[in-house]
Design an enzyme around this catalytic site. Structure first.
Site, mmCIF file in Angstrom:
data_model
loop_
_atom_site.group_PDB
_atom_site.id
_atom_site.type_symbol
_atom_site.label_atom_id
_atom_site.label_comp_id
_atom_site.label_asym_id
_atom_site.label_seq_id
_atom_site.Cartn_x
_atom_site.Cartn_y
_atom_site.Cartn_z
ATOM 1 N N LYS A 197 46.347 44.001 -29.671
ATOM 2 C CA LYS A 197 45.945 43.403 -28.397
ATOM 3 C C LYS A 197 44.432 43.278 -28.275
ATOM 4 O O LYS A 197 43.948 42.436 -27.539
ATOM 5 C CB LYS A 197 46.545 44.162 -27.225
ATOM 6 N N ARG A 266 34.441 45.662 -22.697
ATOM 7 C CA ARG A 266 33.569 44.946 -23.616
ATOM 8 C C ARG A 266 34.242 43.758 -24.267
ATOM 9 O O ARG A 266 33.607 42.763 -24.578
ATOM 10 C CB ARG A 266 33.093 45.931 -24.683
#
EC number: 1.1.1.94
Lengths: 347, 347
Positions: A197, A266
């Site tokens: 993912k 991030r």
């Protein structure tokens, strides 16, 4: 009451001290060589400088030199090394953990072998422990950001490993009324689903930047394009899971984890910057100093898929989004979503 | 250039006039009896009062009494009736559409039969056309909100139907560089996957309200709990798809559509209000006047699953989120997510 030694004091491991302490355990938190300042700070006032939360009173803090002391009499160990500390952990730490102490790893990731096989970290740990040693290695997968766990948001994760008894023990240690735990013996399925993912979250968040660019305004969000990329991600992840040999039901963990990763941190940042039109190098410059697991995992997964395609096991056409993300990261390609490669005819 | 007659001038059908006009077709937009003001407004200045967008110049507008005129010489028809107009559409409109005009329906939904079978709308249309009539009925599924389609955000949808030639024709008519179309003959799979998501989007967005309540501040978002509910939704939807007889790969459309529905519109609003602690009646009062397909579909799906459970085909334990949503809507239950029913042991 049990004694749990947390090895590495990163955000995720440190967040798990919340359920551990609230369940009444003795918690020993050991910093890695990179966590020195974190531990110094915690010793002072329990404030974790990167998690930005005050941990519970009563946790015992250790620097890495004190690891053996921290492991004395431990009933279980939890390991939160980052992907980038994998070698260090295998070479320096695995030899030190006693066989009697079962290990639960929170690090999500995979390594690609020369033949295109993708191997999740818990399996790597097993293979790289000292010869003859037989550690009981388990892992956590599923959607859970450290900040929100620390804030007691409801989270549902999967603990996976070979021994159901150990998994039940870990669940007893850590389950609370907000930290919900499913148990599974499909280590490859769980861990690969949640590792992938990261690569796909970067893919989905390209659409965040693209719509900002289209609208000429930062913060404007479109969801049709995000949803199209989300659907395509689920499609490719399902196929990868099948290739890797994980059960297809693990897409549940993968989809949930993709969802949470798209909305934080991030990976969303780099995807958004790339979508706005920055080159990969420019985007990395804006994010200087941050470790980006998504870049590592996208590169490794794409490399593995290419090798499998070379061997005729799979066709690259089935992974247009992964290939595009890889070409942006590793070949300097501009963002140009291959929309038409996503459409298909199903008779 | 083809002639496409749009029947019903709701937001979604009207948004599809954008790709249709840009592909150079003659577009005739016919309002339903409920769309009178919309058509009046469009005739004046092309501004669509509920889509809140100005449609392309050159569209021909009709009130419902002019439907037959609007169908004269049409090559294809697109139908955007709301769930609540289903009977009207079957009784009044299906008899009027010539067999030579293939139909593409944008309405997402299912009806539950007495034995617990769930039937998607295109199948209902087929069954309820006048005896002996053989309309070519097709449908659109997948994540696509009308506003964003009108704004040319990239969208990826599936057109499904029995005849691949018709589907290809519709794709030729409507595909553009932002409206991407997959074709599938699995009508039940596509349509059920995208209908169910309305029920589950309500379930996921309970977490939006719950975290606002927890933080005591509207607008504060937590994603761990949303992701946990998202994962559980994918799990239950996959199981439902299997029960209904749709191909498992359709979860791609369901997951994408769930994603987009979580982030927009009325379903998110009701889920959020319920999560904040409002009763169902109070929440509905706040939303007065809006049509809520999510309520209809959750009720129908839960009723079907209960019947299937009565017949021993399935266990209710496999659908804890759906059952909870249903009990909130239909039994006045308070929001109390059955987290522990989501966890499982998989040996």
């Amino acid at each position: 009451m049990s004694v749990i030694t947390f090895i590495c004091a990163g955000q995720m491991a440190s967040a798990i001290t919340f359920p551990a302490m609230e369940n009444g355990h003795e918690v020993r938190l050991v910093g890695s060589p990179l966590d020195r300042e974190i531990i110094d700070g915690l010793k002072k006032d329990n404030f974790h400088i990167t998690l930005k939360r005050t941990l519970h009173d009563g946790i015992k803090y250790y620097q890495i030199e004190e690891l053996e002391e921290a492991l004395e009499g431990a009933d279980a160990a939890l390991c939160g090394v980052s992907s980038f500390g994998l070698d260090w952990f295998c070479d320096e730490i695995l030899p030190v953990i006693p066989e009697s102490v079962p290990l639960l790893s929170v690090t999500k990731g995979m390594v690609d072998l020369d033949d295109g096989t993708l191997v999740p970290y818990p399996v790597i740990f097993e293979e790289r422990q000292p010869e003859g040693k037989n550690l009981d290695i388990n892992a956590i997968g599923g959607p859970c950001t450290s900040y929100e766990l620390a804030d007691h948001d409801h989270s549902h994760v999967a603990f996976c490993g070979k021994n159901m008894e150990t998994l039940k023990m870990f669940k007893d240690l850590l389950a609370t009324d907000y930290y919900h735990i499913t148990l599974s013996k499909d280590v490859v399925g769980v861990e690969c689903a949640v590792a992938m993912k990261n690569a796909y979250a970067l893919g989905v968040t390209l659409a965040v930047g693209l719509s900002e660019k289209m609208e000429g305004k930062i913060g404007i969000q479109h969801y049709n394009s995000q949803a199209a990329l989300f659907g395509q991600s689920v499609k490719e992840m399902t196929k990868l899971l099948q290739l890797i040999g994980g059960g297809p039901e693990n897409i549940v963990h993968g989809a949930g984890d993709l969802y949470v990763t798209v909305f934080g941190g991030r990976t969303r940042k780099i995807g958004t910057l790339l979508g706005r039109g920055l080159s990969f190098d420019e985007a990395m410059e804006e994010l200087q100093g941050v470790t980006l697991e998504s870049i590592v995992i996208a590169t490794r997964t794409a490399r593995a898929v290419r090798k499998l395609a070379d061997r005729g096991v799979v066709s690259l056409d089935e992974f247009p989004l992964l290939m595009h993300v890889d070409s942006i990261i590793n070949e300097g390609a501009e963002v140009n979503i291959p929309w038409d490669d996503f459409t298909m005819i199903k008779e």
